[in-house]
Write a protein that holds these residues in place. Structure first.
Motif, PDB file in Angstrom:
ATOM      1  N   GLU A 390       0.837  -1.216   0.000  1.00 46.71           N
ATOM      2  CA  GLU A 390       0.000   0.000   0.000  1.00 46.71           C
ATOM      3  C   GLU A 390       0.865   1.257   0.000  1.00 46.71           C
ATOM      4  O   GLU A 390       0.614   2.206  -0.742  1.00 46.71           O
ATOM      5  N   TYR A 391       1.931   1.255   0.848  1.00 52.07           N
ATOM      6  CA  TYR A 391       2.821   2.419   0.921  1.00 52.07           C
ATOM      7  C   TYR A 391       3.571   2.621  -0.394  1.00 52.07           C
ATOM      8  O   TYR A 391       3.759   3.753  -0.870  1.00 52.07           O
ATOM      9  N   ALA A 392       3.988   1.497  -0.998  1.00 56.52           N
ATOM     10  CA  ALA A 392       4.694   1.609  -2.281  1.00 56.52           C
ATOM     11  C   ALA A 392       3.778   2.181  -3.358  1.00 56.52           C
ATOM     12  O   ALA A 392       4.204   2.988  -4.199  1.00 56.52           O
ATOM     13  N   GLN A 393       2.503   1.764  -3.321  1.00 57.82           N
ATOM     14  CA  GLN A 393       1.552   2.304  -4.297  1.00 57.82           C
ATOM     15  C   GLN A 393       1.333   3.802  -4.071  1.00 57.82           C
ATOM     16  O   GLN A 393       1.237   4.582  -5.027  1.00 57.82           O
ATOM     17  N   LEU A 394       1.266   4.240  -2.791  1.00 56.52           N
ATOM     18  CA  LEU A 394       1.114   5.664  -2.497  1.00 56.52           C
ATOM     19  C   LEU A 394       2.324   6.450  -2.953  1.00 56.52           C
ATOM     20  O   LEU A 394       2.202   7.572  -3.464  1.00 56.52           O
ATOM     21  N   ILE A 395       3.510   5.859  -2.763  1.00 56.05           N
ATOM     22  CA  ILE A 395       4.726   6.533  -3.237  1.00 56.05           C
ATOM     23  C   ILE A 395       4.701   6.643  -4.757  1.00 56.05           C
ATOM     24  O   ILE A 395       5.045   7.687  -5.334  1.00 56.05           O
ATOM     25  N   ASN A 396       4.283   5.567  -5.440  1.00 56.74           N
ATOM     26  CA  ASN A 396       4.203   5.601  -6.901  1.00 56.74           C
ATOM     27  C   ASN A 396       3.185   6.622  -7.379  1.00 56.74           C
ATOM     28  O   ASN A 396       3.440   7.374  -8.331  1.00 56.74           O
ATOM     29  N   ASP A 397       2.014   6.661  -6.728  1.00 51.88           N
ATOM     30  CA  ASP A 397       0.998   7.648  -7.113  1.00 51.88           C
ATOM     31  C   ASP A 397       1.511   9.072  -6.925  1.00 51.88           C
ATOM     32  O   ASP A 397       1.270   9.953  -7.769  1.00 51.88           O
ATOM     33  N   SER A 398       2.188   9.309  -5.810  1.00 48.50           N
ATOM     34  CA  SER A 398       2.734  10.656  -5.568  1.00 48.50           C
ATOM     35  C   SER A 398       3.788  11.010  -6.604  1.00 48.50           C
ATOM     36  O   SER A 398       3.864  12.148  -7.089  1.00 48.50           O
ATOM     37  N   GLY A 399       4.626  10.016  -6.972  1.00 45.16           N
ATOM     38  CA  GLY A 399       5.634  10.264  -8.009  1.00 45.16           C
ATOM     39  C   GLY A 399       4.998  10.546  -9.345  1.00 45.16           C
ATOM     40  O   GLY A 399       5.458  11.428 -10.102  1.00 45.16           O
ATOM     41  N   GLN A 400       3.952   9.790  -9.700  1.00 49.03           N
ATOM     42  CA  GLN A 400       3.245  10.045 -10.940  1.00 49.03           C
ATOM     43  C   GLN A 400       2.624  11.439 -10.952  1.00 49.03           C
ATOM     44  O   GLN A 400       2.620  12.141 -11.976  1.00 49.03           O
TER      45      GLN A 400
END
Length: 614
Positions: A390-400
């Motif tokens: 979940e945290y990795a997905q949030l980091i990816n979304d923020s990066g996108q």
């Protein structure tokens, strides 16, 4: 003659050397007196040789001939023309009285010379001098009559010599009067010639100078206007007489025009006013000459006309004015105002950019840093695999999100610098529309918004940049979803109208206020004040859309009403053929599109149509 004239010019007072008429009058005064006195003094020895020993009266008369030389010296040193004529009249009256008293009083041959005194004074062209000379001659005549009446004078020897002297007196007075008449005529001719020269000179100046000289009544009526008005306004000067000029003043500027003239008529010097004048312009159209009108800016400086200049023809105060064309200066001032406005908007855009970017960049960065630190400390925090994912997905979304913000900034920067490349090629817009809708369908569903796509299956191919078209669709639909509340609806439709494809994105979201609608499409601008916004974003989406549409030589139309929704219509040519190199395309923020009101019959909402500038 030239030598004599040069000698007389050397004797002139400095005040008379720079005015031709005054110079001629001074020469006419000094020339005959100096010449007559010198000739008489030169003839005195001859007279003595013929006459013999002179009497006391004859000696006094010849001595009196020095007086004209002294009068010429007086005029040469002081320049007082009227004063010299007064002294000349007094001297001549004294000589006549002296001879008349010694030779019979009123019956003397010298008495006839009293008539010459006012005639000579007429050369002064001064009523005061002529009046003084006339009164002086009359006083001398009355004095001689009184002396004869009271028997004060010695008895007259009425011999043959008296008749000879009487004939001499009349003949000499007549010759002198004739000389005075010739002198007066010469002066009048000289004055007329000089007047014609000056008139030609001023007419030449008035005809060739760029500024317009005019004379007005207090109510603005034109009494005189120089020929330069024809070149300025494109009409004959005769049409500007009376109220012809006033009729050409712009209606909004007429009060200022009349106020300046009225103030000048009351004696207020240095009145200046700027106003617009209608100018007729001849244009050729299909081989035929036609006339149209436009307005130019002029500056008018006016001051009261001196009473002497008005020739005493009217007691009504008049005004003389000078007008000049300041249209170019007004254009420069307008350009400076536009530059100042642009600079202020750029400064405001910079401030808005910093305020927006500080939030748009900090929020995802905080998320990236925070969740990455938590993942680094997973042992201490006992994170399971699902939480790490979940945290990795949030980091990816923020990066996108960060990448999207940076790409938007780069795109708008390229457009402003004219380096954004448009690569036209045939493509099917239906597939792009469906694909873009599918990409945003999940976001719309998560926000509780119904996303409807209505694209006909026979929608033809178009020639353009498919990447730019995709970005237009994504930005418009993303904006519509973002600014629509839960339970709302976003509709995407496309159809062909003539030689253009019409793309319409319609929502029933929050809408846009009328005062913000004009600025929609400006970089980093979002409707509503920052602290009132319920929706985040950079404000670059519609600005990018506007620029991409303009680069395709299309049009965008925005219709909106607060709390009722917004409809954005994009019209793109089916076949885009670049007419110029893409690097010459106009930047997004530099008036590549112009907002103009686009009223819709039967609707109350206010819209603005964005059209590519010519």
């Amino acid at each position: 003659m030239t030598i004599i004239q040069d000698c007389l010019d050397a004797l002139l007072h400095p005040s008379a050397r720079y005015d031709a008429l005054t110079r001629a009058r001074h020469r006419a005064f000094m020339g005959p007196r100096l010449l007559g006195s010198l000739v008489a003094l030169a003839a005195f020895p001859v007279y003595l040789a013929i006459r013999g020993a002179p009497t006391a009266l004859e000696v006094a008369a010849f001595a009196w001939l020095v007086v004209p030389i002294l009068l010429s010296y007086f005029l040469s040193r002081t320049g007082r023309y009227e004063g010299a004529h007064v002294l000349s009249s007094t001297a001549l009256a004294g000589l006549v009285m002296m001879i008349a008293i010694a030779t019979g009083g009123i019956e003397s041959f010298a008495t006839v010379w009293l008539v010459v005194i006012p005639l000579e004074a007429a050369l002064s062209a001064s009523r005061r001098v002529v009046t003084f000379a006339s009164m002086l001659a009359l006083a001398c005549l009355l004095a001689l009559i009184a002396m004869n009446y009271f028997g004060v004078l010695p008895p007259l020897d009425a011999g043959a010599a008296h008749g000879v002297f009487m004939a001499f007196g009349i003949a000499s007075a007549t010759l002198y009067a004739a000389g005075v008449a010739f002198g007066s005529e010469a002066l009048a001719r000289t004055g007329t010639s000089l007047l014609n020269v000056e008139e030609d000179r001023y007419r030449l100046l008035a005809r060739n100078m760029c500024d317009v000289i005019s004379r007005h009544r207090r109510n603005g009526a034109v009494q005189f206007i120089s020929p330069a008005a024809e070149a300025l306004l494109g009409v004959p000067a005769s049409e500007l007489q009376d109220h012809g000029l006033f009729d050409r003043v712009h209606v909004a500027d007429r009060p200022a025009y009349l106020t300046a003239l009225a103030a000048a008529a009351l004696g207020n010097d240095g009145q200046s006013v700027e106003f617009r004048l209608r100018r007729d312009v001849a244009r050729a159209s299909q081989g035929e000459a036609r006339h149209s009108a436009d307005f130019i800016w002029v500056e008018m400086r006016c001051r009261p006309l001196e009473p002497a200049s008005a020739a005493g023809t009217s007691a009504e105060p008049e005004v003389v004015a000078v007008m000049r064309d300041i249209t170019e200066r007004k254009h420069q001032e307008h350009a400076l105002d536009l530059a100042l406005t642009t600079a202020e908007r750029a400064d405001a855009a910079k401030t808005r950019f910093l305020a927006t970017m500080s939030h748009e960049l900090r929020t995802p960065l905080n998320a990236i840093i925070g969740f990455s630190e938590m993942m680094v400390q997973e042992d201490a925090l006992s994170l399971d695999a699902a939480r790490r994912k979940e945290y990795a997905q949030l980091i990816n979304d923020s990066g996108q999100h960060l990448l999207s913000v940076v790409n938007s900034i780069l795109d708008i920067s390229k457009m402003e610098s004219g380096n954004f490349e448009i690569l036209p090629e045939p493509f099917a817009p239906r597939e792009v529309l469906l694909n873009s809708s599918n990409l945003l369908a999940l976001k719309a569903r998560d926000n509780g918004i119904e996303l409807v796509t209505r694209v006909p299956e026979d929608l033809p191919q178009i020639t353009g940049d498919p990447r730019a078209f995709r970005q237009i669709v994504l930005n418009l639909v993303s904006n519509a979803v973002k600014f629509t509340e839960r339970g709302g609806r976003v509709t995407i439709s496309a159809r062909v109208e003539g030689s253009r494809m019409v793309l319409r994105v319609m929502d029933n979201g929050v809408g846009i206020a009328q005062e913000d609608l004009k600025r929609i499409g400006d970089p980093f601008f979002q409707a509503g004040k920052t602290y009132q916004r319920r929706h985040e974003g950079t404000g670059l989406g519609l600005s990018i859309v506007k620029s991409l549409v303009a680069l395709h030589r299309g049009e965008i139309d925005v219709q909106s009403k607060v709390e009722e929704g917004t409809t954005v219509t994009v019209m793109l040519p089916l076949t885009f053929v670049p007419g110029v190199d893409v690097s010459e395309a106009e930047p997004a923020s530099d008036n590549i599109a112009t907002l103009t009101p686009a009223p819709r019959p039967g609707k109350q909402d206010q819209g603005y149509r964005v059209k590519k500038s010519a």
